[in-house]
Design a protein around this motif. Structure first.
Motif, mmCIF file in Angstrom:
data_model
loop_
_atom_site.group_PDB
_atom_site.id
_atom_site.type_symbol
_atom_site.label_atom_id
_atom_site.label_comp_id
_atom_site.label_asym_id
_atom_site.label_seq_id
_atom_site.Cartn_x
_atom_site.Cartn_y
_atom_site.Cartn_z
ATOM 1 N N MET A 92 2.399 1.811 -3.515
ATOM 2 C CA MET A 92 1.528 2.212 -4.203
ATOM 3 C C MET A 92 1.692 3.986 -4.153
ATOM 4 N N GLN A 136 4.416 5.105 -5.688
ATOM 5 C CA GLN A 136 4.735 4.991 -7.158
ATOM 6 C C GLN A 136 3.329 5.760 -7.568
ATOM 7 N N SER A 137 3.002 5.730 -7.378
ATOM 8 C CA SER A 137 1.481 6.746 -8.345
ATOM 9 C C SER A 137 1.868 8.348 -7.926
ATOM 10 N N VAL A 155 -6.129 -4.139 -4.104
ATOM 11 C CA VAL A 155 -4.727 -3.467 -4.708
ATOM 12 C C VAL A 155 -4.412 -4.400 -6.474
ATOM 13 N N SER A 188 0.628 -0.970 0.233
ATOM 14 C CA SER A 188 0.210 0.148 0.061
ATOM 15 C C SER A 188 1.264 1.067 -0.083
ATOM 16 N N TRP A 196 -5.583 -2.184 -8.896
ATOM 17 C CA TRP A 196 -4.480 -1.238 -8.971
ATOM 18 C C TRP A 196 -2.964 -1.836 -9.458
ATOM 19 N N LEU A 197 -2.565 -2.951 -9.464
ATOM 20 C CA LEU A 197 -1.730 -3.776 -9.996
ATOM 21 C C LEU A 197 -1.636 -3.786 -11.551
ATOM 22 N N ALA A 217 -4.705 4.818 -5.357
ATOM 23 C CA ALA A 217 -4.039 3.788 -3.963
ATOM 24 C C ALA A 217 -4.390 4.204 -3.281
#
Length: 213
Positions: free
Chosen positions: A140, A143-144, A193, A137, A196-197, A164
């Motif tokens: 994410m 990275q976002s 999750v 989490s 998102w991935l 995220a």
């Protein structure tokens, strides 16, 4: 530590890694969904996904956990290596890799540790699972944030950022709010999750395909 952005952005090999991540994510999702139907001895609303690691189909799910871990690591490398963001750093891929190792710890530990050391097994499982959830989490979100400064992601960075944040809030609601059924709550977090991935991996693959074209 911040590193200078890559000169050429996403390349075909980054796209191949993202596509492998997509395939691995689909394998995990299909395995987890199949077990919800196949395991009639467990109430899918109350039973957390961890309970499916044992009994019929347990080996398949433990293997799928490892496949998911590989997917997270592949995607982390693809995003890091193909980034053109000035915010690019090794922090996000490191968090994703630790999350992958946590998933592998759950899968491998639940294979033999309950029989070998039944008192230690719950501690190892809890530590590995919590590490996976927290690191993925946080990875994410970070990275976002990187993607928002990457010109390649001008269209999809904002949805990735807010999704995220939604996953992060869902995780902490699941941890702190004991009212909803534990199984359904945990599976909702996992599904969010994975979405998102999967979405980010597909976008990365499309970027690579567009560049190759």
């Amino acid at each position: 530590m911040t590193i200078a952005p890559a000169a050429h952005g996403v390349s075909p090999r980054h796209g191949h890694a993202a596509l492998l991540a997509v395939a691995a994510l689909m394998v995990f999702a299909a395995t987890a969904l199949w077990l919800q139907w196949a395991r009639q001895d467990l109430d899918w609303v109350q039973a957390t996904l961890s309970l499916y690691l044992h009994g019929p189909g347990g080996l398949a799910l433990r293997s799928a956990y490892c496949v998911l871990a590989v997917a997270i690591m592949l995607l982390a490398w693809s995003l890091y290596a193909g980034s053109r963001s000035p915010r690019r750093s090794s922090a996000a891929p490191l968090l994703f890799c630790v999350a992958g190792l946590g998933l592998m710890g759950v899968a491998i530990g639940d294979s033999w540790l309950p029989a070998l050391a039944p008192l230690v097994a719950p501690l190892v499982h809890g530590l590995a699972a919590n590490t996976a959830f927290l690191c993925v989490s946080a990875g994410m979100l970070l990275q976002s944030w990187y993607l928002r400064a990457d010109p390649q992601w001008s269209r999809w960075a904002a949805p990735a950022w807010w999704w995220a944040w939604g996953c992060f809030v869902l995780l902490w609601l699941h941890v702190l709010w004991r009212g909803p059924p534990r199984g359904a709550g945990q599976k909702l977090v996992i599904a969010a999750v994975v979405v998102w991935l999967l979405g980010v991996a597909l976008c990365q693959w499309r970027h690579a395909r567009r560049r190759a074209g």
